[in-house]
Design a protein around this motif. Sequence first.
Motif, PDB file in Angstrom:
ATOM      1  N   LYS A   3       0.820  -1.193   0.000  1.00  0.00           N
ATOM      2  CA  LYS A   3       0.000   0.000   0.000  1.00  0.00           C
ATOM      3  C   LYS A   3       0.863   1.255   0.000  1.00  0.00           C
ATOM      4  O   LYS A   3       2.003   1.246   0.450  1.00  0.00           O
ATOM      5  CB  LYS A   3      -0.925   0.010   1.230  1.00  0.00           C
ATOM      6  N   GLN A   5       2.025   4.488   1.574  1.00  0.00           N
ATOM      7  CA  GLN A   5       2.073   4.955   2.959  1.00  0.00           C
ATOM      8  C   GLN A   5       2.116   6.476   3.028  1.00  0.00           C
ATOM      9  O   GLN A   5       2.704   7.133   2.165  1.00  0.00           O
ATOM     10  CB  GLN A   5       3.317   4.412   3.661  1.00  0.00           C
ATOM     11  N   CYS A   6       1.503   7.022   4.049  1.00  0.00           N
ATOM     12  CA  CYS A   6       1.636   8.448   4.309  1.00  0.00           C
ATOM     13  C   CYS A   6       3.127   8.766   4.479  1.00  0.00           C
ATOM     14  O   CYS A   6       3.836   8.068   5.203  1.00  0.00           O
ATOM     15  CB  CYS A   6       0.868   8.833   5.563  1.00  0.00           C
ATOM     16  N   ASP A   8       5.037   8.754   1.759  1.00  0.00           N
ATOM     17  CA  ASP A   8       5.568   8.381   0.459  1.00  0.00           C
ATOM     18  C   ASP A   8       5.448   9.550  -0.510  1.00  0.00           C
ATOM     19  O   ASP A   8       4.618  10.448  -0.333  1.00  0.00           O
ATOM     20  CB  ASP A   8       4.806   7.181  -0.116  1.00  0.00           C
ATOM     21  N   CYS A  22      -0.673  13.363   5.770  1.00  0.00           N
ATOM     22  CA  CYS A  22      -1.424  12.395   6.573  1.00  0.00           C
ATOM     23  C   CYS A  22      -2.866  12.363   6.086  1.00  0.00           C
ATOM     24  O   CYS A  22      -3.296  13.195   5.285  1.00  0.00           O
ATOM     25  CB  CYS A  22      -1.367  12.759   8.054  1.00  0.00           C
ATOM     26  N   ASP A  90      -2.041   3.196   3.367  1.00  0.00           N
ATOM     27  CA  ASP A  90      -1.651   2.818   4.722  1.00  0.00           C
ATOM     28  C   ASP A  90      -1.477   4.106   5.520  1.00  0.00           C
ATOM     29  O   ASP A  90      -0.680   4.967   5.146  1.00  0.00           O
ATOM     30  CB  ASP A  90      -0.334   2.042   4.675  1.00  0.00           C
ATOM     31  N   SER A  92       0.011   4.757   8.213  1.00  0.00           N
ATOM     32  CA  SER A  92       1.263   4.875   8.967  1.00  0.00           C
ATOM     33  C   SER A  92       2.205   5.880   8.307  1.00  0.00           C
ATOM     34  O   SER A  92       2.297   5.948   7.076  1.00  0.00           O
ATOM     35  CB  SER A  92       1.971   3.519   9.043  1.00  0.00           C
ATOM     36  N   GLY A  94       5.353   5.902   7.503  1.00  0.00           N
ATOM     37  CA  GLY A  94       6.511   5.038   7.355  1.00  0.00           C
ATOM     38  C   GLY A  94       6.663   4.143   8.570  1.00  0.00           C
ATOM     39  O   GLY A  94       5.686   3.609   9.115  1.00  0.00           O
ATOM     40  N   VAL A  98       1.206   5.059  13.079  1.00  0.00           N
ATOM     41  CA  VAL A  98       0.024   5.871  12.788  1.00  0.00           C
ATOM     42  C   VAL A  98      -0.025   7.079  13.721  1.00  0.00           C
ATOM     43  O   VAL A  98       0.147   6.927  14.940  1.00  0.00           O
ATOM     44  CB  VAL A  98      -1.259   5.038  12.951  1.00  0.00           C
ATOM     45  N   ALA A 114       8.496  11.242   8.701  1.00  0.00           N
ATOM     46  CA  ALA A 114       8.731   9.861   8.289  1.00  0.00           C
ATOM     47  C   ALA A 114      10.123   9.689   7.704  1.00  0.00           C
ATOM     48  O   ALA A 114      10.784   8.676   7.919  1.00  0.00           O
ATOM     49  CB  ALA A 114       7.666   9.427   7.280  1.00  0.00           C
TER      50      ALA A 114
END
Length: 209
Positions: A3, A5-6, A8, A22, A90, A92, A94, A98, A114
């Motif tokens: 997925k 991820q926040c 990325d 986020c 996702d 999270s 990284g 979360v 992250a």
Amino acid sequence: MAKFQCGDRLRYGNFDSGSSGCLVRFTSQLDRLLMLTAGHVVLPTFARQGDAITNDAGDVQIGRLYTWTTIDGDPTTDAALIWVDPDLIDPSLGALGVPTGASTAFVGQSIQTAAHPLQGSGQDPTIDNVAIDVPNVLVVGPGWPTAPAITYRYQITTSGHFTEGGDSGSIAVDAKLGVVGMVVGGGDDGSGGFSMITPISALLAGESW
């Protein structure tokens, strides 16, 4: 397939990528899961609501532009919201995990992203100012012919410029993963520079939302 991820990197079309932020959801629109990022990361001059936003590789569409703020005048926020597919994201940040909710910034507070987690070595960035106006900031957007110079109002600034080019849009959190704000740039103050973060309270209260 893993997925998205926040934190990325994401992009608009073939323009340079920037960092995702986020996830947010507003009580008036509980059916819409939105990704926060910096406006200048995903807004070419011809952007339209509904335009596709992809991952860094450009091979997976993670969502569509939903709405954004402007940088007219002396803004506090330069932000965009992307309507994302919950099945692809996702929450999270990284490896950090979360986020636990919003956090109020204070001077001396240690922060991380992250891409730049806390090291615990005494060299971690800390907050120097919680509501300072930062003048003459050049805002470079995708495909913009010139970079306008603006004054960012009521920003958080840090001790040292700990972020890097392309980090705009990333979320800054405290040691307990409380969201302090969103990275929008940095500068040189003659003593190691600083990173600039828009407070999460201002981002959530944006008039464009």
